[in-house]
Design a protein around this motif. Structure first.
Motif, short mmCIF file in Angstrom:
data_model
loop_
_atom_site.label_atom_id
_atom_site.label_comp_id
_atom_site.label_asym_id
_atom_site.label_seq_id
_atom_site.Cartn_x
_atom_site.Cartn_y
_atom_site.Cartn_z
N ARG A 1 9.19 5.84 -12.57
CA ARG A 1 9.17 7.30 -12.63
C ARG A 1 7.92 7.85 -11.95
O ARG A 1 7.99 8.79 -11.16
N GLU A 2 6.77 7.25 -12.24
CA GLU A 2 5.53 7.73 -11.65
C GLU A 2 5.51 7.53 -10.13
O GLU A 2 5.04 8.39 -9.40
N VAL A 3 6.04 6.40 -9.67
CA VAL A 3 6.13 6.16 -8.22
C VAL A 3 7.06 7.19 -7.59
O VAL A 3 6.78 7.72 -6.52
N HIS A 4 8.16 7.48 -8.27
CA HIS A 4 9.11 8.48 -7.78
C HIS A 4 8.43 9.85 -7.69
O HIS A 4 8.58 10.57 -6.70
N TYR A 5 7.67 10.22 -8.71
CA TYR A 5 6.91 11.47 -8.68
C TYR A 5 5.95 11.48 -7.48
O TYR A 5 5.82 12.48 -6.78
N ALA A 6 5.28 10.36 -7.27
CA ALA A 6 4.32 10.28 -6.17
C ALA A 6 5.01 10.48 -4.83
O ALA A 6 4.47 11.14 -3.94
N ARG A 7 6.20 9.95 -4.69
CA ARG A 7 6.93 10.10 -3.42
C ARG A 7 7.43 11.53 -3.20
O ARG A 7 7.66 11.93 -2.08
N LEU A 8 7.62 12.28 -4.29
CA LEU A 8 8.08 13.66 -4.16
C LEU A 8 6.99 14.57 -3.61
O LEU A 8 7.28 15.55 -2.92
N GLY A 9 5.75 14.26 -3.94
CA GLY A 9 4.64 15.12 -3.55
C GLY A 9 4.03 14.68 -2.24
O GLY A 9 4.33 13.62 -1.69
N LYS A 10 3.17 15.52 -1.74
CA LYS A 10 2.43 15.19 -0.53
C LYS A 10 1.31 14.22 -0.91
O LYS A 10 0.74 14.29 -1.99
N VAL A 11 0.96 13.34 0.01
CA VAL A 11 -0.07 12.35 -0.26
C VAL A 11 -1.40 13.04 -0.59
O VAL A 11 -2.11 12.64 -1.51
N GLU A 12 -1.72 14.12 0.10
CA GLU A 12 -2.97 14.81 -0.15
C GLU A 12 -2.98 15.39 -1.57
O GLU A 12 -3.98 15.35 -2.27
N THR A 13 -1.86 15.93 -1.99
CA THR A 13 -1.76 16.50 -3.33
C THR A 13 -1.92 15.42 -4.39
O THR A 13 -2.61 15.61 -5.38
N LEU A 14 -1.30 14.28 -4.16
CA LEU A 14 -1.41 13.17 -5.10
C LEU A 14 -2.86 12.71 -5.19
O LEU A 14 -3.38 12.50 -6.28
N ALA A 15 -3.52 12.56 -4.05
CA ALA A 15 -4.91 12.13 -4.05
C ALA A 15 -5.78 13.14 -4.80
O ALA A 15 -6.70 12.76 -5.52
N GLU A 16 -5.49 14.42 -4.63
CA GLU A 16 -6.25 15.46 -5.32
C GLU A 16 -6.03 15.36 -6.83
O GLU A 16 -6.95 15.52 -7.62
N ARG A 17 -4.81 15.06 -7.25
CA ARG A 17 -4.49 14.93 -8.68
C ARG A 17 -5.23 13.75 -9.30
O ARG A 17 -5.61 13.78 -10.46
N LEU A 18 -5.42 12.69 -8.53
CA LEU A 18 -6.04 11.47 -9.06
C LEU A 18 -7.56 11.54 -9.05
O LEU A 18 -8.21 10.68 -9.62
N LYS A 19 -8.10 12.53 -8.41
CA LYS A 19 -9.55 12.66 -8.32
C LYS A 19 -10.15 12.92 -9.70
O LYS A 19 -9.68 13.74 -10.45
N GLU A 20 -11.18 12.15 -10.01
CA GLU A 20 -11.89 12.29 -11.28
C GLU A 20 -12.83 13.49 -11.19
O GLU A 20 -13.37 13.79 -10.14
N PRO A 21 -13.04 14.16 -12.33
CA PRO A 21 -14.02 15.25 -12.33
C PRO A 21 -15.39 14.72 -11.90
O PRO A 21 -15.82 13.66 -12.33
N GLY A 22 -16.04 15.44 -11.02
CA GLY A 22 -17.34 15.04 -10.53
C GLY A 22 -17.28 14.25 -9.23
O GLY A 22 -18.29 14.05 -8.57
N ASP A 23 -16.07 13.76 -8.83
CA ASP A 23 -15.93 13.05 -7.55
C ASP A 23 -15.89 14.09 -6.44
O ASP A 23 -15.19 15.05 -6.49
N ASP A 24 -16.68 13.88 -5.41
CA ASP A 24 -16.66 14.78 -4.25
C ASP A 24 -16.75 14.03 -2.97
O ASP A 24 -17.11 13.00 -2.78
#
Length: 97
Positions: free
Chosen positions: A74-97
């Motif tokens: 399910r999570e992989v399917h969700y990842a494929r639905l979104g844009k790669v940039e959006t997914l990377a932004e979602r996975l970013k930890e607070p404080g990462d820049d």
């Protein structure tokens, strides 16, 4: 947001349908595994039924093992639905820049 975040299940109608489909599969697997374990347990009361009961336990165990696989799919399917940039932004930890 991150992987396995249930809040994403309602981001769009497509994701809501996807979430529902995976939850139905997950619940079906859960019930099947439980039923096989109950049937296997009853079979163990009779020595003549212990081998089929053992098979019920084995198959039930495989169904229980399928549960995390369904969640990961399910999570992989969700990842494929979104844009790669959006997914990377979602996975970013607070404080990462």
């Amino acid at each position: 947001m991150s992987l396995f975040n249930s809040g994403r299940s309602h981001d769009s109608p497509q994701q809501a349908r996807l979430y529902a489909a995976y939850e139905i599969a997950y619940t079906g697997v859960d019930f099947t595994a439980a039923a096989l374990f109950v049937i296997g347990s009853v079979m163990f009361f009779s020595e003549a039924w212990q081998i089929p009961g053992t098979w019920c336990f084995l198959i039930g165990s495989l169904f229980f093992a399928a549960k995390p696989t369904i969640r990961l799919a399910r999570e992989v399917h969700y990842a494929r639905l979104g844009k790669v940039e959006t997914l990377a932004e979602r996975l970013k930890e607070p404080g990462d820049d």
